[in-house]
Each structure stands twice: as structure tokens, then as C-alpha cells.
Scaffold this motif. Structure first.
Motif, PDB file in Angstrom:
ATOM      1  N   CYS A 100      -2.859 -16.854  72.547  1.00  0.00           N
ATOM      2  CA  CYS A 100      -3.040 -16.412  71.162  1.00  0.00           C
ATOM      3  C   CYS A 100      -1.701 -15.918  70.629  1.00  0.00           C
ATOM      4  CB  CYS A 100      -4.084 -15.303  71.080  1.00  0.00           C
ATOM      5  SG  CYS A 100      -4.241 -14.657  69.399  1.00  0.00           S
ATOM      6  N   CYS A 103      -2.260 -11.824  69.297  1.00  0.00           N
ATOM      7  CA  CYS A 103      -2.405 -10.702  70.233  1.00  0.00           C
ATOM      8  C   CYS A 103      -1.801 -11.025  71.602  1.00  0.00           C
ATOM      9  CB  CYS A 103      -3.867 -10.297  70.366  1.00  0.00           C
ATOM     10  SG  CYS A 103      -4.881 -11.527  71.212  1.00  0.00           S
ATOM     11  N   CYS A 143      -9.152 -12.553  67.220  1.00  0.00           N
ATOM     12  CA  CYS A 143      -8.176 -12.437  66.126  1.00  0.00           C
ATOM     13  C   CYS A 143      -8.664 -13.208  64.898  1.00  0.00           C
ATOM     14  CB  CYS A 143      -6.810 -12.950  66.567  1.00  0.00           C
ATOM     15  SG  CYS A 143      -5.979 -11.803  67.682  1.00  0.00           S
ATOM     16  N   GLU A 147      -9.058 -11.626  61.318  1.00  0.00           N
ATOM     17  CA  GLU A 147      -8.401 -12.246  60.163  1.00  0.00           C
ATOM     18  C   GLU A 147      -9.428 -12.525  59.072  1.00  0.00           C
ATOM     19  OE1 GLU A 147      -4.826 -13.968  60.125  1.00  0.00           O
ATOM     20  OE2 GLU A 147      -4.830 -11.946  60.991  1.00  0.00           O
TER      21      GLU A 147
END
Ligand SMILES: [Zn+2]
Ligand SMILES: [Zn+2]
Length: 153
Positions: A100, A103, A143, A147
Motif C-alpha cells: 500500500c 500506509c 486506506c 479515502e
């Protein structure tokens, strides 16, 4: 890794140390055990945080040194994936990773298709391939969720 597998790997490590005449220090054993128990590919600092209470007096330098030794012995792999820190992996059979970019989470990916990639002919460059692993960069589920919330707010 399940408990039995962790025990097996620790026993193999004890045998390896005996064969090589290396002392099996409590630090080595605990650090390896910690990495075996996790599948999140911890960085050295995270390993240190995880073991420091169990090993009073342990320094970061010792953790770094032990990690190097474990990598040299082939019982732990250092990931050569992009990211701010070197990450360590106790899973030494061929597998791949989802990385990712937000993160820096690294998730294991099993894929027979990727295991059997037909590599281009590299031998002519005098390069001998020993191993390979594919990393796929993107945004992890968590994430993506965050988002998404950000956009709705
Ligand atoms: Zn993420
Ligand atoms: Zn992995």
C-alpha cells in the motif's frame, strides 16, 4: 503462521545453529519467534518494540544485528520493496506482496501464476537469477475506505 509451524521453524533454527556452531541466544530466538508469529512484515523498529519488554536491556543495535544474522542464515528475508524502512519476512518460500503506497502495509500474495512467470532471457547479460518476487503497488482496503470517507465528509 500457526503455532505448530512457528514451533517447527524454531526447532529447525536450533538445529541450524547447532550445525553451524552458533550460540542460540535468547535474543535470536525471541526475535525470530516474533517475526514468525506476525505476517505484517515488521520493520526493525517494530521488532524492537515487540520484544523489548520480554528482553530487558535489549538495545536497538542488538535487534539490528540479530536481524542481519537471521537474514544471513536464510531464516528471515529482507524485503526489497519500496518503502521508508527495510521490512522483514519469516516466510521464506516464494510468494509475492501487495504494497500500500499510503500506509506502507505489505500483504502476502500467493499466486501460482506469478510463481511460474516466464522470465525474459536475462542470461545473456551475464546475470544469474536466483529468485524473484513480484510487488504490486496500490491502495489497501483500509486506506481506500478512509479515502472514501474523506470524500463524503
Ligand atoms: Zn493502506
Ligand atoms: Zn511476505
Amino acid at each position: 503462521m500457526d503455532k505448530k509451524h512457528v514451533e517447527d521453524r524454531l526447532r529447525q533454527f536450533e538445529t541450524l545453529c547447532r550445525e553451524r556452531g552458533l550460540p542460540l541466544t535468547i535474543q535470536r530466538r525471541e526475535i525470530l519467534k516474533t517475526i514468525l508469529q506476525r505476517d505484517d512484515h515488521p520493520a526493525a523498529e517494530e521488532v524492537y518494540e515487540a520484544v523489548k519488554d520480554r528482553l530487558p536491556g535489549l538495545s536497538r543495535t542488538t535487534v539490528y544485528r540479530v536481524l542481519e544474522a537471521l537474514v544471513d542464515l536464510g531464516v528471515v528475508r529482507r524485503l526489497h520493496h519500496p518503502g521508508p524502512n527495510a521490512r522483514f519476512d519469516a516466510k521464506i518460500s516464494r510468494h509475492h506482496h501487495l504494497v500500500c503506497r499510503l500506509c506502507h502495509r505489505v500483504i502476502d500474495l500467493e499466486s501460482p501464476a506469478l510463481d511460474n512467470l516466464k522470465l525474459p532471457s536475462i542470461g545473456s547479460q551475464g546475470f544469474k537469477v536466483e529468485d524473484y518476487s513480484v510487488h504490486i503497488v496500490g491502495i489497501c482496503g483500509e486506506c481506500a475506505k478512509k479515502e472514501g470517507l474523506g470524500i463524503r465528509d
